[in-house]
Write an enzyme that holds these catalytic residues in place. Structure first.
Site, PDB file in Angstrom:
ATOM      1  N   LYS A  45      44.529  44.710  47.495  1.00 18.06           N
ATOM      2  CA  LYS A  45      45.812  45.015  46.434  1.00 18.06           C
ATOM      3  C   LYS A  45      46.904  44.326  46.790  1.00 18.06           C
ATOM      4  O   LYS A  45      47.191  43.652  47.838  1.00 18.06           O
ATOM      5  CB  LYS A  45      45.840  46.449  46.239  1.00 18.06           C
ATOM      6  N   ARG A  84      37.248  52.637  48.920  1.00 17.77           N
ATOM      7  CA  ARG A  84      36.515  51.768  48.108  1.00 17.77           C
ATOM      8  C   ARG A  84      37.020  50.357  48.208  1.00 17.77           C
ATOM      9  O   ARG A  84      38.391  50.005  48.496  1.00 17.77           O
ATOM     10  CB  ARG A  84      37.286  52.269  46.590  1.00 17.77           C
TER      11      ARG A  84
HETATM   12  N1  HH2 Z   1      41.382  50.530  42.198  1.00 16.62           N
HETATM   13  C1  HH2 Z   1      40.819  49.506  41.595  1.00 16.62           C
HETATM   14  C2  HH2 Z   1      39.846  49.966  40.440  1.00 16.62           C
HETATM   15  N2  HH2 Z   1      39.409  51.232  40.498  1.00 16.62           N
HETATM   16  N3  HH2 Z   1      39.204  53.305  41.366  1.00 16.62           N
HETATM   17  C3  HH2 Z   1      39.656  54.342  42.271  1.00 16.62           C
HETATM   18  N4  HH2 Z   1      39.099  55.484  42.352  1.00 16.62           N
HETATM   19  N5  HH2 Z   1      40.493  54.191  43.162  1.00 16.62           N
HETATM   20  C4  HH2 Z   1      41.265  52.884  43.106  1.00 16.62           C
HETATM   21  O1  HH2 Z   1      41.904  52.701  43.979  1.00 16.62           O
HETATM   22  C5  HH2 Z   1      40.597  51.923  42.292  1.00 16.62           C
HETATM   23  C6  HH2 Z   1      39.731  51.932  41.257  1.00 16.62           C
HETATM   24  C7  HH2 Z   1      41.395  48.225  41.138  1.00 16.62           C
HETATM   25  O2  HH2 Z   1      40.718  47.368  41.771  1.00 16.62           O
HETATM   26  P1  HH2 Z   1      39.583  46.500  41.308  1.00 16.62           P
HETATM   27  O3  HH2 Z   1      38.458  47.015  41.033  1.00 16.62           O
HETATM   28  O4  HH2 Z   1      39.424  45.359  42.468  1.00 16.62           O
HETATM   29  O5  HH2 Z   1      40.329  45.475  40.222  1.00 16.62           O
HETATM   30  P2  HH2 Z   1      40.355  45.484  38.890  1.00 16.62           P
HETATM   31  O6  HH2 Z   1      40.938  46.578  38.082  1.00 16.62           O
HETATM   32  O7  HH2 Z   1      41.155  44.093  38.475  1.00 16.62           O
HETATM   33  O8  HH2 Z   1      38.892  45.391  38.493  1.00 16.62           O
END
Ligand code: HH2
Length: 281
Positions: A228, A262
């Site tokens: 992040k 995660r």
């Molecule tokens: N962060 C993201 C997406 N889903 N779910 C939970 N429970 N907690 C989190 O911190 C969280 C999440 C964002 O990260 P990422 O999936 O890598 O990116 P994007 O939203 O751009 O797909």
């Protein structure tokens, strides 16, 4: 058998050690891994399956499939588009040994994924969609209730809190009690402070420092820090070079009480958590 666990449909995940949720983004625009699974615009199911099998071989506990990027400033996708991305992947992953989670804010997507047999709904909207709670309550799947201030489109413009720990905790308490009242057993609920979702670097650090205070009513605690912006800011690294700092953050979160982390980098995180486990009293 005693001990805490998370019930995920017909699976049960013992929480006797910190567990790993691997991220599988089916999005052309996710901030760290977007687009990799699309070949000339079409979803590459074969590559996805190989990626998921590699996560399983590395010891992942949950695979989290997401069809909508929630990075700051991301545009929402329609229900149809999210279903088109997510459902073939869910069906393919259900043949594997892992617990399959679907990362969605939309009740319609959750309903379809639950009907197909997915084990968990990861709701970054924290039950904001009114039908989401009913969808989860009618199933036996687990649900992750995440805290977000605002919406992805605008959440990082000017996040403000008087007391970030108290306010995040309060929302998680209220939403999880609503879930309990709707008939979702405590052993099916996790809560997540939502790092980076309407939070400045300072807010994120305060939450991580005080993670133990975010354990709500003994519910499982899930934490997502991987790659992040806060990791980039602290390590001064672009998104493709944040693995080491992300693994360090996952270990710190685990030590401060996260039951599930995660992450994008599954083998590295699994290894790092083994060291933590060996020195844990
Ligand atoms: N962060 C993201 C997406 N889903 N779910 C939970 N429970 N907690 C989190 O911190 C969280 C999440 C964002 O990260 P990422 O999936 O890598 O990116 P994007 O939203 O751009 O797909």
């Amino acid at each position: 058998m005693g001990g805490r666990s998370l019930r995920c449909g017909n699976r049960r995940l013992a929480l006797d050690r910190t567990r790993v949720m691997g991220v599988l983004n089916i999005t052309p625009d996710s901030f760290s891994d977007g687009g990799q699974l699309f070949r000339s615009g079409a979803l590459d199911l074969g590559a996805l399956r190989v990626g998921a099998e590699a996560m399983c071989a590395a010891g992942v506990d949950i695979i989290d499939v997401g069809g909508e990027s929630t990075r700051p400033g991301a545009n929402p996708v329609t229900v149809d588009e999210e279903l088109r991305r997510v459902m073939p992947v869910v069906e393919s992953l259900l043949e594997l040994d892992s617990i399959v989670s679907v990362d969605t804010r939309k009740a319609e997507v959750a309903e379809a994924a639950l009907a197909a047999g997915c084990h968990m709904i990861n709701d970054v909207g924290g039950l904001a969609d009114e039908r989401m709670l009913a969808a989860v309550a009618e199933s036996s799947a687990a649900v992750c209730i995440m805290h977000m201030q605002g919406t992805p489109a605008t959440m990082q413009q000017d996040p403000r809190y008087k007391d970030v720990i108290g306010e995040v905790r309060q929302v998680l308490e209220t939403r999880s009690r609503q879930a309990l009242a709707a008939g979702v057993d405590a052993e099916r609920i996790c809560v997540d402070p939502g790092f980076g979702f309407g939070k400045t670097l300072e807010h994120n650090l305060t939450l991580l420092q005080n993670l133990a205070q975010l354990r709500v009513d003994g519910l499982a605690l899930l934490v997502g820090l991987s790659r992040k912006r806060m990791i980039g800011a602290l390590a001064n690294r672009p998104v493709e070079s944040r693995m080491a700092a992300s693994v360090a953050a996952a270990v710190l979160a685990a030590e401060r009480g996260a039951d599930i982390v995660r992450v994008h980098d599954v083998p590295e995180t699994v290894d790092a958590l083994k060291i933590l486990e060996a020195v844990r009293q």
